[in-house]
Design an enzyme around this catalytic site. Structure first.
Site, PDB file in Angstrom:
ATOM      1  N   HIS A 191       0.890  -1.178   0.000  1.00 36.01           N
ATOM      2  CA  HIS A 191       0.000   0.000   0.000  1.00 36.01           C
ATOM      3  C   HIS A 191       0.916   1.211   0.000  1.00 36.01           C
ATOM      4  O   HIS A 191       1.692   1.393   0.935  1.00 36.01           O
ATOM      5  CB  HIS A 191      -0.882   0.015   1.248  1.00 36.01           C
ATOM      6  CG  HIS A 191      -1.730  -1.206   1.377  1.00 36.01           C
ATOM      7  ND1 HIS A 191      -3.050  -1.234   0.964  1.00 36.01           N
ATOM      8  CD2 HIS A 191      -1.451  -2.442   1.853  1.00 36.01           C
ATOM      9  CE1 HIS A 191      -3.540  -2.444   1.199  1.00 36.01           C
ATOM     10  NE2 HIS A 191      -2.596  -3.194   1.729  1.00 36.01           N
TER      11      HIS A 191
ATOM     12  N   GLU B   7      -7.274 -12.330   6.186  1.00 33.23           N
ATOM     13  CA  GLU B   7      -6.207 -11.729   7.012  1.00 33.23           C
ATOM     14  C   GLU B   7      -6.697 -11.822   8.458  1.00 33.23           C
ATOM     15  O   GLU B   7      -6.163 -12.596   9.249  1.00 33.23           O
ATOM     16  CB  GLU B   7      -5.960 -10.273   6.598  1.00 33.23           C
ATOM     17  CG  GLU B   7      -4.927  -9.532   7.439  1.00 33.23           C
ATOM     18  CD  GLU B   7      -4.824  -8.032   7.092  1.00 33.23           C
ATOM     19  OE1 GLU B   7      -5.757  -7.471   6.492  1.00 33.23           O
ATOM     20  OE2 GLU B   7      -3.796  -7.425   7.470  1.00 33.23           O
TER      21      GLU B   7
ATOM     22  N   ASP C 211       2.743  -2.698   4.427  1.00 31.83           N
ATOM     23  CA  ASP C 211       2.888  -1.290   4.825  1.00 31.83           C
ATOM     24  C   ASP C 211       4.253  -1.130   5.490  1.00 31.83           C
ATOM     25  O   ASP C 211       4.359  -1.022   6.715  1.00 31.83           O
ATOM     26  CB  ASP C 211       1.773  -0.906   5.805  1.00 31.83           C
ATOM     27  CG  ASP C 211       0.401  -1.086   5.191  1.00 31.83           C
ATOM     28  OD1 ASP C 211      -0.004  -0.239   4.382  1.00 31.83           O
ATOM     29  OD2 ASP C 211      -0.250  -2.108   5.490  1.00 31.83           O
TER      30      ASP C 211
END
Ligand code: ADE
Ligand code: ZN
Length: 349
Positions: A26, A207, A286
């Protein structure tokens, strides 16, 4: 190519040097605290934290939502096209240093358009960085627009409308943000429309959410790749299907530990996924928030899991190319390069 002959002591250097693709990053999650402070200053934004150190100290997450709250707040410093360019350009240089040769980058336009930043500002800044990476770094990259699943499907449709004039600047759509309580079926219609438009389709599933969300992402959204997907092991039929249909999982080990999906890296199931024949890949998710970019994800995971050796290193890099959305001829070229790299390693090079 005799992968068994490669000594374990050489593995870390091989993991770092081998060519690879990153398929789950991301771009807003690559925003380092230093960059957040620099952008806040130049855009006249007051941050809730007095210093870079104080902000970094707040990166102690208990679950996905506790991370998302800080991640969306951090993204609030992005205002101008230059901000989006600089964020992406920083990541692409970092990826190049990790010997990434191709990346497929997520972005969250709704996080920005909801604050009054035009869609054009977001995508033009990101796309300029992607183009420059191709020209100056020899790095291949493309963009995937993610819909935020905590928002409504109507909001996703409105975002798609805003995006269509820029259709040539992104290759597909994904689905991210809080998974619990926001199942795939909520977005079946907008994914159906994206499919008609010829966009590539991916979705975060499994997830924090159950294995059923992975199945529903495949059946109801027609997702071609599953982001995370680690909870598939709770359903043996699903694992067999993922393996048989060669559906890739973009797994993010450091993220999974930081967000308490696994208590520690030594408990991660990436080795079991590979052993079951699932087309799993390693990615950073991330990286500015989870303690490492792609190579740290590889080296830390291999350090923690004794069942991972040179064979798995090769397989993970190969899977990253196979699972990418590039033409088959390009995949073949990249896999040939990977084979040559490992042949050299196994010959003692
Ligand atoms: N957005 C950024 N990172 C994410 C993650 N790991 N899961 C869901 N949404 C996200
Ligand atoms: Zn993610």
């Amino acid at each position: 190519m005799n992968l068994e002959s490669i000594p374990r002591g050489e593995l870390a250097a091989i993991l770092r040097r081998m060519p690879k693709a990153e398929l789950h990053i991301h771009i807003e999650g690559s925003l380092e605290p230093e960059l957040i402070f620099r952008m806040a200053q130049r855009n006249g934004i007051e941050l809730a934290y007095p210093s870079v150190e104080a902000l970094r100290a707040a990166y102690a997450f208990t679950d996905l939502q506790s991370f998302l709250d800080i991640y969306y707040a951090g993204a609030g410093v992005l205002r101008t096209e230059e901000d989006f360019f600089e964020m992406a350009w920083s990541y692409l240089n970092r990826a190049k240093a990790d010997n990434v040769i191709h990346c497929e980058i997520f972005f969250d336009p709704q996080t920005h358009t909801a604050r009054g930043v035009p869609f054009a500002t977001v995508i033009n800044g990101l796309h300029r960085a992607v183009e420059r990476a191709r020209e100056e770094l020899g790095l291949s990259a493309s963009l995937i627009l993610c819909f935020l699943r905590h928002l409504s499907e109507a909001d996703a449709f409105a975002t798609l409308e805003q995006a269509l004039p820029f259709r040539d600047k992104f290759i597909g759509v994904g689905l991210d943000s809080g998974e619990r309580g926001n199942p795939p079926e909520k977005f079946a219609a907008v994914f159906g429309r994206c499919r008609e438009l010829g966009l590539r389709l991916v979705a975060h599933a499994g997830e924090e959410g159950p294995a059923r969300y992975i199945r529903d992402a495949l059946d109801l959204l027609k997702a071609e790749r599953i982001d995370h997907g680690v909870r598939c092991l709770e359903d043996p039929h699903l694992v067999a299907r993922l393996a048989a249909e060669r559906i890739a999982l973009t797994v993010c080990p450091l993220s999974n530990v930081k967000l308490a999906v696994f208590p520690e890296l030594g408990h991660h199931n990436i080795g079991r996924l590979l052993a079951a024949g699932v087309l799993a890949t390693i990615n950073s998710d991330d990286p500015a928030y989870f303690g490492g970019y792609l190579n740290e994800n590889f080296t830390a995971t291999f350090d923690a899991l004794p069942e991972l050796g040179a064979r798995e290193a090769y397989l993970l890099a190969r899977n990253s190319f196979e699972a990418s959305f590039v033409p088959d001829e390009t995949k073949a070229v990249w896999i040939a390069g990977l084979d040559a790299f490992f042949a050299d390693c196994s010959a003692g090079g």
